[in-house]
Write an enzyme that holds these catalytic residues in place. Structure first.
Site, PDB file in Angstrom:
ATOM      1  CB  ALA A  79     -17.897  21.183  -7.547  1.00 20.63           C
ATOM      2  CB  SER A 119      -4.084   2.750   9.393  1.00 20.25           C
ATOM      3  OG  SER A 119      -4.430   1.475   8.899  1.00 20.25           O
ATOM      4  CB  ALA A 172     -17.612  20.072  -2.213  1.00 19.89           C
ATOM      5  CG  ASP A 215      -7.415   3.070   6.408  1.00 23.66           C
ATOM      6  OD1 ASP A 215      -8.309   3.697   5.834  1.00 23.66           O
ATOM      7  OD2 ASP A 215      -6.553   2.407   5.809  1.00 23.66           O
ATOM      8  CG  HIS A 216     -13.744   2.374   6.981  1.00 22.56           C
ATOM      9  ND1 HIS A 216     -14.593   1.449   7.552  1.00 22.56           N
ATOM     10  CD2 HIS A 216     -14.038   3.566   7.561  1.00 22.56           C
ATOM     11  CE1 HIS A 216     -15.379   2.057   8.430  1.00 22.56           C
ATOM     12  NE2 HIS A 216     -15.062   3.332   8.456  1.00 22.56           N
ATOM     13  CD  GLU A 217      -9.093   3.820   1.107  1.00 23.19           C
ATOM     14  OE1 GLU A 217      -7.904   3.608   0.778  1.00 23.19           O
ATOM     15  OE2 GLU A 217      -9.736   4.817   0.746  1.00 23.19           O
ATOM     16  CB  THR A 248      -0.913   0.040   1.239  1.00 21.61           C
ATOM     17  OG1 THR A 248      -0.130   0.376   2.393  1.00 21.61           O
ATOM     18  CG2 THR A 248      -1.589  -1.308   1.472  1.00 21.61           C
ATOM     19  CB  CYS A 249       0.197   4.849  -0.251  1.00 24.66           C
ATOM     20  SG  CYS A 249      -1.192   5.031   0.898  1.00 24.66           S
ATOM     21  NE  ARG A 280       0.463  -1.261   6.763  1.00 26.65           N
ATOM     22  CZ  ARG A 280       1.093  -0.954   7.899  1.00 26.65           C
ATOM     23  NH1 ARG A 280       2.135  -1.657   8.290  1.00 26.65           N
ATOM     24  NH2 ARG A 280       0.668   0.031   8.657  1.00 26.65           N
TER      25      ARG A 280
END
Length: 416
Positions: free
Chosen positions: A179, A97, A183, A102-104, A46-47, A49
């Site tokens: 936007a 995390s 947002a 963290d959910h991801e 991952t970004c 680890r």
């Protein structure tokens, strides 16, 4: 069995983000290189680890895995056995995390495991460990509030407005100005946690506003030009503002005189709404809410760690049962070979005229003595050593049965 598990890796706490990012970019190449050389491999990339989980690492595999260290060999983390499993469970639970809970990361762990299974790089040990890690991560999230809500500014803005309104944002008429990513984050946090009656997005270019409104599926949504805000503002219960610029979009007098919206949360930098006590809230208040939300998550760490320890015990029990089944199969194979030899000896005796009843009795007596001899040796070893592991018991019985089977020849039709 757990002693065969190892983890070698780096993360953004031990190495530079650039180094971890380079490894993540080439993770499939590393997976193939290490996977084909090892008994079993799963790589979590991952970004934050890059971690290589191994079953029974050899010197070659250790050298390959060590190649992921930063220049100079710094930053490499090595864990073995139960410590490696505990670390994986903490990763899956979001405790390692950058943002606690963290959910991801749970999905990232699942994808890493499935990718290795798809390539044939996993083993029963790795499958059991990763299956339990995913179960642990799910338990931690369902049995604690460590992942509840978000902890970014967008989520904090929504949480602040909900608490100020008293009854939350269900059934509320909500406006969002902007936007951009902030947002979009507000809309996602709003419609994930609450079910507003209507969401109106105000933006200079309405086309981009639909990207924000799209995060509130199933909720009545409007996308309007920014200059419509002044006409409709009194119909809103809550207004969120997240735009770039330095020009105020609302006049102080209008906000002070109006009854609605009851709450305006502006996370623009700099703010584009006048500060009105009790009605308009800027980044300092949002930062305080984000801090409170993070502290709330941190309170759940002991509960999460207790769940992890429970699941580690369950993992050890499962691995122990698996090892017992493997040992049982190994011993049964050795017994089957011994029985086959006795069967051959009995047939030879019958062909040479031995009485069938006598042949069967001789075979049973012979088999019983040989099995008894192996068990006697096992008991003697236990007496000498004081304690035997499952591996010791399996090794003694299998080797003894194999020796007996090897020596089970027959002469002149004798079955004795």
């Amino acid at each position: 069995m757990i002693d065969r598990l190892a983890m070698i890796g780096v993360n953004v706490k031990t190495a530079s983000r650039e180094h971890v990012a380079r490894l993540e970019k080439e993770w499939e190449k590393h997976l193939d290189t290490i996977g084909y050389a090892s008994r079993g491999t799963v790589i979590i990339a991952t970004c934050n680890r890059f971690e290589v989980y191994l079953d029974s690492p050899s010197r070659l595999v250790e050298d390959l895995a060590s190649s992921i260290a930063s220049p100079g060999g710094e930053g490499l983390v090595r864990l073995q056995g139960i410590d490696a499993a505990r670390h994986l469970f903490r990763v899956a639970s979001g405790l390692e995390s950058q943002i606690i809970g963290d959910h991801e990361v749970l999905g990232q762990v699942r994808r890493a495991w499935l990718k290795s299974r798809e390539k044939g790089f996993t083993t029963p040990l790795l499958d059991e460990v990763f299956h339990r890690a995913l179960k642990t991560g799910a338990r931690v999230r369902s049995e604690s509030a460590i992942s509840s809500g978000g902890v970014g500014y967008s989520s904090a803005a929504v949480s602040l407005a909900a608490s100020l309104l008293g009854g939350g944002l269900d059934g509320a008429r909500v406006g969002i100005v902007g936007a951009g990513m902030a947002a979009v984050g507000i809309a996602r946090a709003l419609c994930t946690r609450w079910r507003p009656r209507v969401v109106a997005v105000f933006n200079r270019t309405p086309e981009r506003g639909w990207e924000v409104a799209g995060k509130c599926r199933g909720v009545e949504s409007l996308v309007l030009p920014l200059d419509e805000l002044a006409k409709l503002i009194n119909e809103l219960d809550a207004l969120f503002v997240a735009i770039a610029g330095s020009t105020n979009i609302l006049e102080r007098g209008r906000v002070e005189r109006g009854v609605s919206p009851r709450v305006i949360v502006d996370i623009s930098n700099p703010p584009v709404t006048p500060k009105v006590a009790g009605r308009v809230f800027h980044m300092p208040e949002v930062e305080e809410e984000a801090k409170r939300m993070m502290e709330e998550r941190l309170r759940w760490i002991p509960a999460a760690e207790a769940i992890i320890e429970e699941e580690l015990e369950a993992l050890l029990d499962a691995l122990s049962r698996r090892r017992a089944r493997e040992s049982s199969r190994s011993v049964m194979r050795a017994l089957s070979i011994l029985a086959e030899r006795e069967y051959e000896r009995t047939l030879a005796g019958l062909r040479n005229g031995v009485d069938p009843r006598e042949a069967v009795e001789l075979a049973l007596n012979s088999y019983t003595k040989k099995v008894g001899g192996a068990l006697r040796r096992l008991l003697e070893e236990a007496s000498d050593r004081g304690q035997l592991s499952l591996e010791d018991i399996e090794a003694i019985l299998v080797s003894e049965f194999a020796r007996i089977a090897e020596n089970s020849g027959f002469k002149n039709g004798s079955t004795g």
